[in-house]
Design a protein around this motif. Structure first.
Motif, mmCIF file in Angstrom:
data_model
loop_
_atom_site.group_PDB
_atom_site.id
_atom_site.type_symbol
_atom_site.label_atom_id
_atom_site.label_comp_id
_atom_site.label_asym_id
_atom_site.label_seq_id
_atom_site.Cartn_x
_atom_site.Cartn_y
_atom_site.Cartn_z
ATOM 1 N N LEU A 155 1.002 -1.057 -0.112
ATOM 2 C CA LEU A 155 0.501 -0.304 0.101
ATOM 3 C C LEU A 155 1.007 1.313 0.089
ATOM 4 C CD1 LEU A 155 -2.866 -1.161 1.973
ATOM 5 C CD2 LEU A 155 -3.235 -1.085 0.662
ATOM 6 N N GLU A 156 1.043 1.861 -0.505
ATOM 7 C CA GLU A 156 1.394 3.324 -0.990
ATOM 8 C C GLU A 156 0.575 4.484 -0.748
ATOM 9 O OE1 GLU A 156 2.773 6.500 -4.522
ATOM 10 O OE2 GLU A 156 2.217 4.266 -4.986
ATOM 11 N N LEU A 157 1.051 5.165 0.645
ATOM 12 C CA LEU A 157 0.074 6.496 0.784
ATOM 13 C C LEU A 157 0.521 7.267 0.311
ATOM 14 C CD1 LEU A 157 -1.555 6.778 3.816
ATOM 15 C CD2 LEU A 157 0.452 7.771 4.427
ATOM 16 N N VAL A 158 -1.151 8.125 0.067
ATOM 17 C CA VAL A 158 -0.870 8.856 -0.933
ATOM 18 C C VAL A 158 -1.284 10.131 -0.400
ATOM 19 C CG1 VAL A 158 -0.615 7.634 -3.305
ATOM 20 C CG2 VAL A 158 -2.723 8.165 -2.867
ATOM 21 N N GLY A 159 -1.997 9.982 0.433
ATOM 22 C CA GLY A 159 -3.429 11.403 0.761
ATOM 23 C C GLY A 159 -3.949 10.972 2.357
ATOM 24 N N PHE A 160 -3.948 12.045 2.692
ATOM 25 C CA PHE A 160 -4.859 12.523 3.502
ATOM 26 C C PHE A 160 -6.172 13.684 3.733
ATOM 27 C CE2 PHE A 160 -5.702 14.081 8.800
ATOM 28 C CZ PHE A 160 -6.426 13.299 9.266
ATOM 29 N N LEU A 161 -7.373 12.874 4.164
ATOM 30 C CA LEU A 161 -8.447 13.790 3.521
ATOM 31 C C LEU A 161 -8.832 13.496 5.066
ATOM 32 C CD1 LEU A 161 -8.843 13.304 0.549
ATOM 33 C CD2 LEU A 161 -7.985 14.913 1.251
ATOM 34 N N ASP A 162 -9.995 15.214 5.235
ATOM 35 C CA ASP A 162 -10.477 15.394 6.598
ATOM 36 C C ASP A 162 -11.894 15.884 5.572
ATOM 37 O OD1 ASP A 162 -12.029 15.542 9.133
ATOM 38 O OD2 ASP A 162 -10.162 17.313 9.823
ATOM 39 N N PHE A 163 -13.314 14.879 5.943
ATOM 40 C CA PHE A 163 -14.126 14.881 5.943
ATOM 41 C C PHE A 163 -15.677 15.054 6.286
ATOM 42 C CE2 PHE A 163 -12.388 12.019 2.754
ATOM 43 C CZ PHE A 163 -12.729 12.345 1.204
ATOM 44 N N HIS A 164 -15.858 16.806 6.418
ATOM 45 C CA HIS A 164 -17.105 17.520 6.846
ATOM 46 C C HIS A 164 -17.961 17.303 6.563
ATOM 47 C CE1 HIS A 164 -14.517 18.001 10.036
ATOM 48 N NE2 HIS A 164 -13.932 18.371 8.892
ATOM 49 N N PHE A 165 -19.775 17.275 6.823
ATOM 50 C CA PHE A 165 -20.699 16.461 6.388
ATOM 51 C C PHE A 165 -21.511 17.682 7.314
ATOM 52 C CE2 PHE A 165 -18.982 13.176 4.480
ATOM 53 C CZ PHE A 165 -19.166 13.436 3.644
ATOM 54 N N SER A 166 -22.019 18.953 6.957
ATOM 55 C CA SER A 166 -22.426 20.362 7.529
ATOM 56 C C SER A 166 -23.627 20.046 7.824
ATOM 57 C CB SER A 166 -22.441 21.379 6.408
ATOM 58 O OG SER A 166 -21.732 22.058 6.634
ATOM 59 N N ALA A 167 -24.374 19.104 7.094
ATOM 60 C CA ALA A 167 -26.115 19.233 8.020
ATOM 61 C C ALA A 167 -25.917 17.049 8.917
ATOM 62 C CB ALA A 167 -26.682 18.547 6.873
ATOM 63 N N SER A 168 -24.935 17.173 8.892
ATOM 64 C CA SER A 168 -24.949 15.586 9.033
ATOM 65 C C SER A 168 -23.695 15.245 10.196
ATOM 66 C CB SER A 168 -25.294 13.773 8.323
ATOM 67 O OG SER A 168 -26.294 14.459 7.710
ATOM 68 N N SER A 169 -22.820 15.811 10.819
ATOM 69 C CA SER A 169 -21.611 16.098 11.516
ATOM 70 C C SER A 169 -21.418 13.884 11.958
ATOM 71 C CB SER A 169 -21.506 16.687 12.583
ATOM 72 O OG SER A 169 -22.624 15.919 14.087
ATOM 73 N N GLU A 170 -22.911 13.326 11.534
ATOM 74 C CA GLU A 170 -22.845 11.988 12.260
ATOM 75 C C GLU A 170 -21.637 11.259 11.148
ATOM 76 O OE1 GLU A 170 -26.141 11.862 10.404
ATOM 77 O OE2 GLU A 170 -25.287 13.356 11.840
ATOM 78 N N LEU A 171 -21.343 12.152 10.085
ATOM 79 C CA LEU A 171 -20.949 11.134 8.192
ATOM 80 C C LEU A 171 -19.762 11.588 8.959
ATOM 81 C CD1 LEU A 171 -23.755 11.684 5.914
ATOM 82 C CD2 LEU A 171 -23.074 9.696 7.354
ATOM 83 N N ASP A 172 -19.370 12.866 9.634
ATOM 84 C CA ASP A 172 -17.718 13.192 9.259
ATOM 85 C C ASP A 172 -16.787 12.251 9.747
ATOM 86 O OD1 ASP A 172 -19.177 16.176 8.857
ATOM 87 O OD2 ASP A 172 -18.440 16.431 11.356
ATOM 88 N N HIS A 173 -16.112 12.322 8.396
ATOM 89 C CA HIS A 173 -14.539 11.179 8.970
ATOM 90 C C HIS A 173 -13.087 11.454 8.287
ATOM 91 C CE1 HIS A 173 -16.326 10.162 5.056
ATOM 92 N NE2 HIS A 173 -14.742 9.286 4.532
ATOM 93 N N ILE A 174 -11.989 10.706 8.626
ATOM 94 C CA ILE A 174 -10.917 11.158 8.249
ATOM 95 C C ILE A 174 -10.054 9.714 7.579
ATOM 96 C CG2 ILE A 174 -9.861 13.023 10.203
ATOM 97 C CD1 ILE A 174 -8.334 10.863 11.433
ATOM 98 N N GLY A 175 -9.507 10.028 6.629
ATOM 99 C CA GLY A 175 -9.146 8.784 5.981
ATOM 100 C C GLY A 175 -7.865 9.071 4.896
ATOM 101 N N PHE A 176 -7.097 8.376 5.266
ATOM 102 C CA PHE A 176 -6.289 7.597 4.613
ATOM 103 C C PHE A 176 -6.195 7.602 3.368
ATOM 104 C CE2 PHE A 176 -4.103 8.271 9.288
ATOM 105 C CZ PHE A 176 -3.210 9.315 9.008
ATOM 106 N N VAL A 177 -5.813 7.829 2.615
ATOM 107 C CA VAL A 177 -5.974 7.506 0.762
ATOM 108 C C VAL A 177 -4.550 6.532 0.118
ATOM 109 C CG1 VAL A 177 -6.701 8.106 -1.638
ATOM 110 C CG2 VAL A 177 -7.374 9.493 0.587
ATOM 111 N N TYR A 178 -4.379 5.293 -0.353
ATOM 112 C CA TYR A 178 -3.278 4.273 -0.848
ATOM 113 C C TYR A 178 -4.222 4.130 -2.504
ATOM 114 C CZ TYR A 178 -2.989 3.673 4.200
ATOM 115 O OH TYR A 178 -3.333 3.536 5.634
#
Length: 158
Positions: A64-87
């Motif tokens: 697995l080649e680590l290529v990114g780190f993203l922090d996703f936010h959902f204004s109307a549904s904070s329970e969907l917020d998540h961070i993710g490593f991208v490979y």
């Protein structure tokens, strides 16, 4: 904030494997493969497990080649917020299979189905395809579909 992974298998000819989500969060959208970390897992273990569950492909953590780190936010549904490593993954075993959750298909990088993907993908995925590593925050608007804010940075190491 849920920790997640996202994995994109890449063939030697450069084609990218995406899956159309068949149920649940993100249904009908094309995306990479991944999901939430389970108890006792690290990010690499999660990426390997999710890829196997969603495509039938068997990967090794060290491939697995680590290529990114993203922090996703959902204004109307904070329970969907998540961070993710991208490979990116360039080596695996097995044959791609459709599963209950995903319909996989290979795409030429110049013809990715961005209109059927998450908003923002058309910005950060091309960066990764140019061998750039990326870190950023993606905030979705109240409709959980359109972008409210996109903040991306090219980085040397994730």
């Amino acid at each position: 904030m849920r920790p997640t992974t996202l994995c994109f298998p890449v063939r030697p000819d450069g084609k990218l494997l995406l899956g159309r989500k068949k149920r649940g969060f993100g249904v009908s959208k094309w995306n990479g493969f991944g999901g939430k970390i389970e108890a006792g897992e690290n990010f690499l273990q999660c990426a390997v497990r999710e890829l196997r569950e969603e495509t039938g492909l068997i990967a090794k953590e060290e491939d697995l080649e680590l290529v990114g780190f993203l922090d996703f936010h959902f204004s109307a549904s904070s329970e969907l917020d998540h961070i993710g490593f991208v490979y990116f993954l360039r080596q695996w075993q097995g044959t791609v299979q459709e599963t209950e959750e995903m319909e996989p298909q290979w795409f030429d990088p110049a013809a990715l189905p961005y209109d059927e993907m998450w908003k923002g993908d058309r910005t950060w995925i091309p960066m990764l395809l140019k061998k750039e590593k990326v870190k950023g925050i993606i905030t979705f608007a109240e409709d959980n579909e359109n972008l409210q804010h996109l903040e991306l940075y090219r980085i040397d190491n994730v």
